[in-house]
Motif scaffolding. Structure first.
Motif, short mmCIF file in Angstrom:
data_model
loop_
_atom_site.label_atom_id
_atom_site.label_comp_id
_atom_site.label_asym_id
_atom_site.label_seq_id
_atom_site.Cartn_x
_atom_site.Cartn_y
_atom_site.Cartn_z
N ALA A 56 20.80 2.90 -13.83
CA ALA A 56 22.17 3.21 -14.24
C ALA A 56 22.91 1.94 -14.66
CB ALA A 56 22.91 3.90 -13.10
N LEU A 57 22.74 0.86 -13.91
CA LEU A 57 23.39 -0.40 -14.26
C LEU A 57 22.87 -0.94 -15.59
CD1 LEU A 57 23.57 -2.26 -10.84
CD2 LEU A 57 25.46 -1.27 -12.13
N THR A 58 21.58 -0.80 -15.83
CA THR A 58 21.00 -1.27 -17.08
C THR A 58 21.56 -0.49 -18.26
OG1 THR A 58 18.98 -1.84 -15.91
CG2 THR A 58 18.83 -1.69 -18.30
N ALA A 59 21.67 0.82 -18.12
CA ALA A 59 22.19 1.65 -19.21
C ALA A 59 23.66 1.34 -19.48
CB ALA A 59 22.01 3.13 -18.87
N VAL A 60 24.44 1.17 -18.43
CA VAL A 60 25.87 0.91 -18.60
C VAL A 60 26.11 -0.50 -19.12
CG1 VAL A 60 28.04 0.61 -17.32
CG2 VAL A 60 26.60 2.59 -16.89
N SER A 61 25.34 -1.47 -18.66
CA SER A 61 25.60 -2.86 -19.06
C SER A 61 25.36 -3.09 -20.54
CB SER A 61 24.74 -3.81 -18.23
OG SER A 61 23.37 -3.65 -18.56
N GLN A 62 24.42 -2.36 -21.14
CA GLN A 62 24.17 -2.54 -22.58
C GLN A 62 25.35 -2.04 -23.41
OE1 GLN A 62 20.42 -0.67 -23.31
NE2 GLN A 62 19.26 -2.28 -22.30
N SER A 63 26.06 -1.06 -22.92
CA SER A 63 27.18 -0.53 -23.70
C SER A 63 28.48 -1.28 -23.46
CB SER A 63 27.37 0.96 -23.38
OG SER A 63 27.71 1.12 -22.03
N ILE A 64 28.59 -2.06 -22.41
CA ILE A 64 29.86 -2.74 -22.14
C ILE A 64 29.82 -4.24 -22.44
CG2 ILE A 64 30.62 -1.07 -20.41
CD1 ILE A 64 29.89 -3.10 -18.26
N TRP A 65 28.76 -4.75 -23.04
CA TRP A 65 28.71 -6.18 -23.37
C TRP A 65 29.86 -6.60 -24.27
CZ3 TRP A 65 27.11 -10.30 -21.27
CH2 TRP A 65 25.98 -10.30 -20.46
N PRO A 66 30.21 -5.84 -25.31
CA PRO A 66 31.37 -6.27 -26.12
C PRO A 66 32.66 -6.38 -25.30
CG PRO A 66 30.12 -4.60 -27.28
CD PRO A 66 29.55 -4.68 -25.90
N LEU A 67 32.88 -5.45 -24.38
CA LEU A 67 34.07 -5.50 -23.53
C LEU A 67 34.05 -6.74 -22.63
CD1 LEU A 67 36.66 -4.17 -22.44
CD2 LEU A 67 35.19 -2.95 -20.82
N ILE A 68 32.89 -7.08 -22.09
CA ILE A 68 32.77 -8.27 -21.23
C ILE A 68 33.08 -9.53 -22.03
CG2 ILE A 68 31.12 -9.68 -19.93
CD1 ILE A 68 29.75 -7.04 -19.10
N ILE A 69 32.55 -9.62 -23.25
CA ILE A 69 32.78 -10.81 -24.09
C ILE A 69 34.25 -10.92 -24.48
CG2 ILE A 69 32.27 -11.83 -26.35
CD1 ILE A 69 29.42 -10.66 -26.01
N ILE A 70 34.86 -9.82 -24.88
CA ILE A 70 36.27 -9.83 -25.28
C ILE A 70 37.15 -10.21 -24.09
CG2 ILE A 70 38.19 -8.34 -25.99
CD1 ILE A 70 36.12 -6.87 -27.78
N THR A 71 36.89 -9.66 -22.92
CA THR A 71 37.68 -9.97 -21.74
C THR A 71 37.53 -11.44 -21.35
OG1 THR A 71 37.33 -7.70 -20.97
CG2 THR A 71 38.11 -9.30 -19.35
N THR A 72 36.33 -11.97 -21.46
CA THR A 72 36.09 -13.38 -21.12
C THR A 72 36.85 -14.30 -22.07
OG1 THR A 72 33.91 -12.81 -20.27
CG2 THR A 72 34.31 -15.13 -20.78
N VAL A 73 36.76 -14.03 -23.36
CA VAL A 73 37.45 -14.86 -24.35
C VAL A 73 38.97 -14.78 -24.15
CG1 VAL A 73 37.94 -15.10 -26.82
CG2 VAL A 73 35.59 -14.80 -26.04
N ALA A 74 39.48 -13.58 -23.89
CA ALA A 74 40.92 -13.42 -23.67
C ALA A 74 41.35 -14.17 -22.40
CB ALA A 74 41.28 -11.95 -23.57
N GLY A 75 40.56 -14.09 -21.35
CA GLY A 75 40.90 -14.79 -20.12
C GLY A 75 40.93 -16.30 -20.29
#
Length: 92
Positions: A56-75
């Motif tokens: 489940a974590l593997t499936a979810v993590s592939q779809s949320i990578w753009p959100l993680i990158i955007i949040t990191t850059v914004a932070g």
């Protein structure tokens, strides 16, 4: 004699230090035991649930990578902006 203040009770500092040392050692061992038991319990729990949770974590993590990158850059941008604003003494 009646007007004199009573002398403070005699104290044996080596005895006081030895008692404090035993109390602190007992507290250390108790806290260490709780930490070891807690770590063992969490490890056992993760050992049991990770085979079911990993897909489940593997499936979810592939779809949320753009959100993680955007949040990191914004932070990082927000932290950099705030640090620069404080360094320059700007208020707004």
């Amino acid at each position: 004699m009646a007007d004199e203040a009573p002398a403070p009770p005699a104290r044996d500092l080596s005895f006081v230090i030895a008692v404090m040392k035993r109390v602190e050692q007992r507290r250390l061992y108790r806290n260490l035991a709780w930490l070891v038991l807690g770590t063992a319990a969490i490890t056992a729990l993760l050992f049991l649930i990770m085979p079911y949770l990993t897909p489940a974590l593997t499936a979810v993590s592939q779809s949320i990578w753009p959100l993680i990158i955007i949040t990191t850059v914004a932070g990082f941008s927000l932290v950099g902006f705030e640090s620069t604003r404080r360094a320059l003494g700007l208020r707004f």
